[in-house]
Design a protein around this motif. Structure first.
Motif, short mmCIF file in Angstrom:
data_model
loop_
_atom_site.label_atom_id
_atom_site.label_comp_id
_atom_site.label_asym_id
_atom_site.label_seq_id
_atom_site.Cartn_x
_atom_site.Cartn_y
_atom_site.Cartn_z
N MET A 83 0.84 -1.20 0.00
CA MET A 83 0.00 0.00 0.00
C MET A 83 0.87 1.25 0.00
N THR A 84 0.47 2.25 -0.76
CA THR A 84 1.18 3.53 -0.79
C THR A 84 1.07 4.22 0.55
N ASP A 85 2.19 4.79 1.03
CA ASP A 85 2.14 5.57 2.26
C ASP A 85 1.36 6.85 2.03
N VAL A 86 0.59 7.25 3.05
CA VAL A 86 -0.18 8.49 2.99
C VAL A 86 0.65 9.61 3.59
N ASP A 87 0.78 10.70 2.85
CA ASP A 87 1.46 11.89 3.33
C ASP A 87 0.40 12.83 3.90
N LEU A 88 0.46 13.09 5.20
CA LEU A 88 -0.55 13.94 5.85
C LEU A 88 0.11 15.23 6.33
N GLU A 89 -0.39 16.33 5.83
CA GLU A 89 0.17 17.65 6.12
C GLU A 89 -0.85 18.43 6.98
N VAL A 90 -0.44 18.85 8.18
CA VAL A 90 -1.36 19.46 9.13
C VAL A 90 -1.13 20.97 9.19
N HIS A 91 -2.18 21.72 8.81
CA HIS A 91 -2.13 23.18 8.89
C HIS A 91 -3.19 23.74 9.82
N HIS A 92 -3.92 22.84 10.49
CA HIS A 92 -5.02 23.27 11.35
C HIS A 92 -4.99 22.39 12.59
N SER A 93 -4.36 22.88 13.66
CA SER A 93 -4.17 22.09 14.87
C SER A 93 -5.42 22.13 15.74
N ALA A 94 -5.43 21.29 16.78
CA ALA A 94 -6.54 21.30 17.73
C ALA A 94 -6.68 22.66 18.40
N GLU A 95 -5.54 23.32 18.65
CA GLU A 95 -5.58 24.66 19.26
C GLU A 95 -6.19 25.68 18.31
N ASP A 96 -5.88 25.56 17.03
CA ASP A 96 -6.48 26.45 16.03
C ASP A 96 -8.00 26.27 15.97
N ILE A 97 -8.43 25.02 16.02
CA ILE A 97 -9.87 24.73 15.95
C ILE A 97 -10.58 25.29 17.17
N ALA A 98 -9.98 25.11 18.36
CA ALA A 98 -10.59 25.62 19.59
C ALA A 98 -10.70 27.14 19.55
N ALA A 99 -9.65 27.80 19.06
CA ALA A 99 -9.67 29.26 18.99
C ALA A 99 -10.74 29.74 18.00
N ALA A 100 -10.89 29.04 16.88
CA ALA A 100 -11.90 29.42 15.90
C ALA A 100 -13.30 29.24 16.46
N LEU A 101 -13.53 28.15 17.19
CA LEU A 101 -14.84 27.94 17.80
C LEU A 101 -15.16 29.04 18.81
N ARG A 102 -14.21 29.37 19.66
CA ARG A 102 -14.45 30.46 20.64
C ARG A 102 -14.82 31.75 19.93
N ALA A 103 -14.07 32.09 18.88
CA ALA A 103 -14.32 33.34 18.17
C ALA A 103 -15.70 33.33 17.52
N ASP A 104 -16.09 32.20 16.90
CA ASP A 104 -17.39 32.12 16.24
C ASP A 104 -18.53 32.19 17.24
N VAL A 105 -18.37 31.53 18.39
CA VAL A 105 -19.42 31.54 19.41
C VAL A 105 -19.60 32.96 19.96
N ARG A 106 -18.49 33.63 20.23
CA ARG A 106 -18.59 35.00 20.75
C ARG A 106 -19.26 35.92 19.75
N GLU A 107 -18.85 35.82 18.48
CA GLU A 107 -19.41 36.71 17.48
C GLU A 107 -20.87 36.37 17.19
N GLY A 108 -21.15 35.09 16.99
CA GLY A 108 -22.48 34.69 16.56
C GLY A 108 -23.55 34.83 17.64
N LEU A 109 -23.20 34.51 18.88
CA LEU A 109 -24.21 34.51 19.94
C LEU A 109 -24.34 35.85 20.65
N THR A 110 -23.54 36.83 20.25
CA THR A 110 -23.73 38.20 20.75
C THR A 110 -24.32 39.11 19.67
N ALA A 111 -24.58 38.55 18.49
CA ALA A 111 -25.17 39.34 17.40
C ALA A 111 -26.64 39.64 17.70
N GLY A 112 -27.16 40.68 17.05
CA GLY A 112 -28.57 41.03 17.23
C GLY A 112 -29.48 39.89 16.83
#
Length: 324
Positions: free
Chosen positions: A1-30
């Motif tokens: 089987m061919t080896d899979v090359d996996l390139e990570v540009h979005h870490s768990a920390e990035d995802i958590a920060a994005a969720l916090r930002a979206d929740v703050r922006e979206g749930l404080t909107a009018g």
């Protein structure tokens, strides 16, 4: 089987920060909102797979019917050396394209991009096992941020399927299509799946099935916020609704508070109040007309070369070429 090359540009920390930002922006909107991408933890992905099999939910079957019929022509026209799949998920429908490109004799590599590292690794390994001579280079990232990092031998065929393009607001959709064009060389290809405008009843039933699977999927965004940000949402305190906005030509999915509520979200340093009947918009799913798809692609720097629909005319798939 061919080896899979996996390139990570979005870490768990990035995802958590994005969720916090979206929740703050979206749930404080009018008018409160949350991005639909937060439906998709492991449970959300499982629920969505169940949705695609429901009798009311036609888009997956209709798009697959197009690809079943047209994959060989797509391969012949594009002559692609690399298939790039945005938001790869399970890559199930993409196998039709991989088979056609391999049969055509041009396929060299497959580049799936997905925000979930675990889902991407599983899908990539499955593809590598079934296509042993294929170079598989997975990219963990957000297709709104990391398109410029996509590798692959030219010419590339970028597949953005499932009608996901409809989840963008119009201005964001234009920006996204332009960003895809910007990473392609002249003469490379975009394969785009677009759900089509149709009668209201068919659309609303597709997003509010009799078995209640879509309702659970919709509420899953609250469970994700509970799990990742320590919130105390009671998902049962919110009713699922789908609504066809005839003027905007999109379906809105909403969560409506059944009573007055106050929710603590410690991970976002936020407390949110809801009045009885107040909505959170959790998704839009725009529906398209052929002339509108052509115009939007043209504005982004593509020329539409082929347009196909399923036999019932429910769903459209377009093949477009990047132009100067």
């Amino acid at each position: 089987m061919t080896d899979v090359d996996l390139e990570v540009h979005h870490s768990a920390e990035d995802i958590a920060a994005a969720l916090r930002a979206d929740v703050r922006e979206g749930l404080t909107a009018g008018r409160k909102w949350l991005p639909s991408k937060w439906f998709y933890d492991a449970r959300g992905s499982e629920l969505f797979e169940r949705i695609t099999e429901l009798p009311e939910y036609y888009p997956t079957r209709a798009e697959r019917a197009v690809l079943d019929r047209q994959a060989a022509e797509i391969a012949k026209i594009s002559g692609a050396h690399t298939l790039v799949e945005l938001g790869s998920g399970s890559s199930e429908k993409t196998r039709l394209l991989l088979d056609a490109l391999r049969e055509h004799g041009t396929l060299r590599s497959f580049v799936p991009l997905d925000v979930s590292e675990s889902a991407l690794a599983e899908a990539s390994n499955a593809i590598a096992a079934d296509y042993p001579s294929l170079a598989v280079h997975g990219v963990v990232g957000d297709f709104t941020e990391h398109l410029g990092l996509l590798p692959g031998d030219r010419p590339r065929l970028v597949a953005f399927l499932g009608g996901t393009i409809g989840n963008f607001l119009p201005a964001d959709r234009a920006k996204f299509l332009r960003s895809v064009r910007d990473v392609l060389s002249e003469g490379e290809w975009l394969l785009l799946g677009t759900d089509l405008v149709k009668e209201r009843d068919t659309l609303e039933r597709a997003y509010d099935d009799a078995a209640g699977v879509t309702a659970e999927f919709n509420r899953n965004v609250l469970r994700v916020i509970n799990e990742r940000l320590g919130a105390d949402f009671d998902p049962a305190a919110f009713a699922h609704e789908s609504y066809w906005d005839a003027e905007a030509e999109w379906i809105e999915m909403r969560l409506r508070a059944r009573t007055d509520l106050r929710v603590a979200i410690p991970g976002a340093d936020l407390e949110v109040s809801f009045a009885a009947g107040e909505h959170i918009r959790t998704e839009i799913s725009a529906k398209f007309r052929p002339e509108g798809v052509r115009a939007e692609l043209s504005a982004a720097g593509f020329t539409l070369e082929r347009w196909w629909t399923d036999p019932d005319g429910l769903f459209g798939v377009s093949l477009s070429r990047a132009i100067a």
